[in-house]
Design an enzyme around this catalytic site. Sequence first.
Site, short mmCIF file in Angstrom:
data_model
loop_
_atom_site.label_atom_id
_atom_site.label_comp_id
_atom_site.label_asym_id
_atom_site.label_seq_id
_atom_site.Cartn_x
_atom_site.Cartn_y
_atom_site.Cartn_z
N ASN A 59 0.88 -1.14 0.08
CA ASN A 59 0.12 -0.21 0.05
C ASN A 59 0.89 1.29 0.18
O ASN A 59 1.59 1.51 0.79
CB ASN A 59 -0.67 -0.06 1.11
CG ASN A 59 -1.96 1.12 1.05
OD1 ASN A 59 -1.42 2.28 0.97
ND2 ASN A 59 -3.15 0.78 1.78
N ASP A 106 -1.37 -4.34 10.79
CA ASP A 106 -2.75 -4.72 10.39
C ASP A 106 -3.53 -3.53 11.05
O ASP A 106 -3.65 -3.29 12.48
CB ASP A 106 -3.10 -6.19 10.91
CG ASP A 106 -4.28 -6.74 10.24
OD1 ASP A 106 -4.51 -6.27 8.90
OD2 ASP A 106 -5.47 -6.88 10.74
N SER A 107 -4.28 -2.99 10.16
CA SER A 107 -5.26 -1.95 10.93
C SER A 107 -6.68 -1.73 10.22
O SER A 107 -6.63 -2.66 9.11
CB SER A 107 -4.66 -0.56 10.53
OG SER A 107 -4.21 -0.48 9.20
N PHE A 148 -6.46 7.63 2.37
CA PHE A 148 -6.66 6.57 1.64
C PHE A 148 -7.57 5.68 2.60
O PHE A 148 -7.83 5.85 3.50
CB PHE A 148 -5.16 5.61 1.26
CG PHE A 148 -4.45 5.03 2.35
CD1 PHE A 148 -4.69 3.97 2.98
CD2 PHE A 148 -3.61 6.06 2.95
CE1 PHE A 148 -3.87 3.50 3.97
CE2 PHE A 148 -2.87 5.48 4.09
CZ PHE A 148 -3.07 4.26 4.56
N GLY A 149 -8.08 4.65 1.73
CA GLY A 149 -8.86 3.70 2.56
C GLY A 149 -10.05 4.50 3.07
O GLY A 149 -10.92 5.29 2.34
N TYR A 150 -10.28 4.57 4.35
CA TYR A 150 -11.63 5.14 4.98
C TYR A 150 -11.52 6.58 5.28
O TYR A 150 -12.34 6.97 6.24
CB TYR A 150 -12.16 4.18 6.25
CG TYR A 150 -12.65 2.80 5.38
CD1 TYR A 150 -13.78 2.48 5.04
CD2 TYR A 150 -11.50 1.76 5.76
CE1 TYR A 150 -14.45 1.27 4.89
CE2 TYR A 150 -11.96 0.47 5.29
CZ TYR A 150 -13.30 0.18 4.82
OH TYR A 150 -13.37 -1.13 4.39
N ASP A 151 -10.15 7.11 5.13
CA ASP A 151 -9.71 8.33 5.78
C ASP A 151 -10.98 9.55 5.37
O ASP A 151 -11.26 10.35 6.18
CB ASP A 151 -8.69 8.89 5.18
CG ASP A 151 -7.46 8.27 5.90
OD1 ASP A 151 -7.76 7.42 7.03
OD2 ASP A 151 -6.39 8.01 5.21
N LYS A 198 -2.05 14.48 10.64
CA LYS A 198 -2.54 13.16 10.76
C LYS A 198 -1.50 12.12 11.63
O LYS A 198 -1.85 11.61 12.18
CB LYS A 198 -2.92 12.53 9.37
CG LYS A 198 -3.28 11.19 9.10
CD LYS A 198 -3.35 10.78 8.04
CE LYS A 198 -4.11 9.25 7.95
NZ LYS A 198 -4.12 8.62 6.53
N ARG A 221 -2.17 4.93 13.44
CA ARG A 221 -0.86 4.48 12.99
C ARG A 221 0.53 5.12 13.60
O ARG A 221 1.32 4.58 13.91
CB ARG A 221 -0.80 4.57 11.22
CG ARG A 221 0.28 3.75 10.68
CD ARG A 221 0.40 3.26 9.34
NE ARG A 221 -0.77 2.58 9.17
CZ ARG A 221 -1.94 2.85 8.66
NH1 ARG A 221 -2.11 4.03 7.99
NH2 ARG A 221 -2.84 1.83 8.38
#
Length: 202
Positions: free
Chosen positions: A11, A70-71, A155-158, A178, A184
């Site tokens: 990623n 893993d998140s 990215f992702g659900y941000d 952030k 993270r």
Amino acid sequence: MKREIVVASANPGKLREFSQLFSGWQIRILPQSEFAVPAVAETGTSFTENALLKARHGARHARRPVIADDSGIEVDVLNGEPGIYSARYAGEGATDAENLALLLRNIESTGTRQPAARFRCVIAYVRDADDSEPLVAQGVWEGYIADKPAGNNGFGYDPVFHVPGHGCTSAELPPPVKNAVSHRGKALRNLVELMKEAKALE
């Protein structure tokens, strides 16, 4: 001379965050793609199990110390979903947009607006594939799900994770901000402290 640590992820967003968060140390972050590390099935039943699984797998192939995380996001009204399935919520190979759309549809079906949610991250560091004393750190970031996506920095659900105290989504935060408050960022700072204690940063 900088020490090399491999990040067990493909990623690009995660790789950027790790590089930024380790920028103050004499450490060179390398993606596992440089070592042709094959994908591994995330068969763990928790973030910790999956992080360790990926770290050991990466170290076995790269023959270097490896960090793996893993998140995911947990939404209370969905009983903690998508959780460990966040990256594949809409199915294996699903895009960020597909995962996000499914999350919003599932929340809408509950009739709940702006439900409480949190990002959770577990990071594992192994010196080699058989490391008997892996270092494991965790970070949690509380917030809620916004009504609609906003922002382009994440990215992702941000884009739908509203950050209390900042009045915006995670994807609208500048990267340094952030990193200072994210799950993270918290997990990595906790990991750095563990690595100091274990003399893994010397």
